[in-house]
Design a protein around this motif. Structure first.
Motif, short mmCIF file in Angstrom:
data_model
loop_
_atom_site.label_atom_id
_atom_site.label_comp_id
_atom_site.label_asym_id
_atom_site.label_seq_id
_atom_site.Cartn_x
_atom_site.Cartn_y
_atom_site.Cartn_z
N GLY A 247 0.84 -1.19 0.00
CA GLY A 247 0.00 0.00 0.00
C GLY A 247 0.87 1.23 0.00
N ASP A 248 0.25 2.39 -0.09
CA ASP A 248 1.02 3.62 0.01
C ASP A 248 1.79 3.65 1.33
OD1 ASP A 248 0.08 4.51 -2.42
OD2 ASP A 248 -1.63 5.58 -1.53
N PRO A 249 2.96 4.30 1.36
CA PRO A 249 3.77 4.29 2.59
C PRO A 249 3.00 4.66 3.85
CG PRO A 249 5.03 5.22 0.79
CD PRO A 249 3.65 5.00 0.25
N GLU A 250 2.10 5.62 3.75
CA GLU A 250 1.34 6.04 4.94
C GLU A 250 0.43 4.90 5.42
OE1 GLU A 250 1.45 7.63 2.07
OE2 GLU A 250 2.58 9.45 2.53
N ALA A 251 -0.16 4.18 4.47
CA ALA A 251 -1.04 3.06 4.84
C ALA A 251 -0.24 1.92 5.45
CB ALA A 251 -1.80 2.58 3.60
N ILE A 252 0.96 1.66 4.91
CA ILE A 252 1.80 0.60 5.46
C ILE A 252 2.37 1.02 6.81
CG2 ILE A 252 3.87 -0.81 5.08
CD1 ILE A 252 1.48 -1.56 3.34
N ASP A 253 2.65 2.30 6.99
CA ASP A 253 3.08 2.80 8.30
C ASP A 253 2.03 2.45 9.36
OD1 ASP A 253 5.41 3.90 7.33
OD2 ASP A 253 4.63 5.95 7.20
N ALA A 254 0.77 2.76 9.03
CA ALA A 254 -0.32 2.51 9.98
C ALA A 254 -0.50 1.02 10.23
CB ALA A 254 -1.61 3.12 9.44
N PHE A 255 -0.43 0.24 9.16
CA PHE A 255 -0.57 -1.22 9.29
C PHE A 255 0.55 -1.79 10.16
CE2 PHE A 255 0.48 -5.52 8.01
CZ PHE A 255 -0.75 -6.15 8.06
N GLN A 256 1.78 -1.38 9.89
CA GLN A 256 2.92 -1.89 10.64
C GLN A 256 2.83 -1.51 12.11
OE1 GLN A 256 6.73 -0.68 9.09
NE2 GLN A 256 7.89 -1.88 10.58
N ALA A 257 2.48 -0.26 12.37
CA ALA A 257 2.39 0.20 13.76
C ALA A 257 1.38 -0.62 14.56
CB ALA A 257 2.01 1.68 13.79
N GLN A 258 0.30 -1.00 13.90
CA GLN A 258 -0.77 -1.71 14.60
C GLN A 258 -0.57 -3.22 14.64
OE1 GLN A 258 -3.21 -0.10 16.16
NE2 GLN A 258 -4.11 -2.00 16.94
#
Length: 270
Positions: free
Chosen positions: A159-170
């Motif tokens: 996904g877009d970096p921002e979406a993967i950031d959120a996914f990874q964090a969670q």
């Protein structure tokens, strides 16, 4: 004495145009002629490796490649599997369930030949990534993915970096309890069977060839190269490597647009 060279592809062997600089090719061929084993060690699947490997001119030699971030080890004369690890049907079900809450993230599964997207339609980002490995993404349901008769080596959340950031964090902590995980690209979070990394694949191959870690040189630039670099006796960070990789490596070479791989082989092997 170096007996094996493990080389990452993207950001390492390949320049920013996704080409192999001539100096890299010449140095690799010279090392192979001296009897040094040349091992491509990449997160890519087979479809994204074979065309580049053929350009190296090593197909006639008894060489090996470690693909899918360590999940599969291949003999390159015919790309047969020497060893492998794979995701079970229950693992795929678990991963498919995880991605449901993230509409901007897609789950991609890599087989030996196919690039499977667990969704109704692959995103443009997924299509782009598939094109880098000369593959066409195939949409598949979670149920059919679990029933696939081919080996699924690894999974990628894209996904877009921002979406993967959120996914990874969670989700990273929970996923790491069951799998090996790594953020290999800003838009990719990768999942392999537990304990599998490029280093685990390299260790298996080195033992198969009776080569000690001290006789291995490894070159890389990104997070999924960390374990491989730590395992090798001589670890080389590319000039374009992340700060963490540069801190981990024994030495640093030029960047991927300046034939850093070829320069390192000339200096430390030839």
């Amino acid at each position: 004495m170096i007996k094996l060279i493990a080389i990452d592809m993207d950001g390492t062997l390949l320049n920013s145009k996704k080409e192999i600089p001539k100096q890299n090719q010449v140095a690799i061929q010279a090392a192979a002629e001296k009897g040094v084993k040349i091992v491509i060690c990449t997160g890519r699947a087979q479809s994204g490796v074979v065309p580049f490997y053929e350009k190296l001119g090593l197909s006639a030699k008894e060489e090996y490649a470690i693909l899918n971030n360590g999940c599969s080890i291949h003999q390159t004369s015919d790309w047969s599997l020497v060893d492998y690890a794979y995701l079970e049907a229950s693992d795929i079900a678990f991963l498919a369930d995880k991605v449901k809450a993230y509409l901007q993230v897609q789950l991609v599964l890599t087989e030996k030949e196919d690039f499977l997207v667990v969704d109704e339609e692959p995103s443009e980002l997924v299509r782009y990534d598939a094109s880098l490995v000369f593959a066409e993404p195939v949409s598949i349901s979670s149920q059919k993915a679990q029933q696939a008769d081919k080996l699924v080596f690894q999974a990628m959340f894209m996904g877009d970096p921002e979406a993967i950031d959120a996914f990874q964090a969670q989700e990273e902590a929970t996923l790491a309890e069951r799998f090996s995980v790594v953020r290999s690209q800003p838009y990719i979070f990768e999942v392999m069977p537990k304990g599998v990394t490029k280093a685990s694949g390299l260790k298996k191959l080195a033992e198969h060839l009776s080569i000690a870690p001290s006789e291995i040189m490894a070159l890389g630039d990104a997070g999924n190269d960390a374990e491989m670099l730590a395992y090798a006796g001589l670890s080389v960070a590319m000039g374009n490597a992340t700060p963490a990789i540069k801190a981990l490596a024994t030495v640093e070479t030029a960047d991927h647009d300046q034939a850093g791989v070829g320069l390192a082989i000339e200096k430390y092997v030839l």
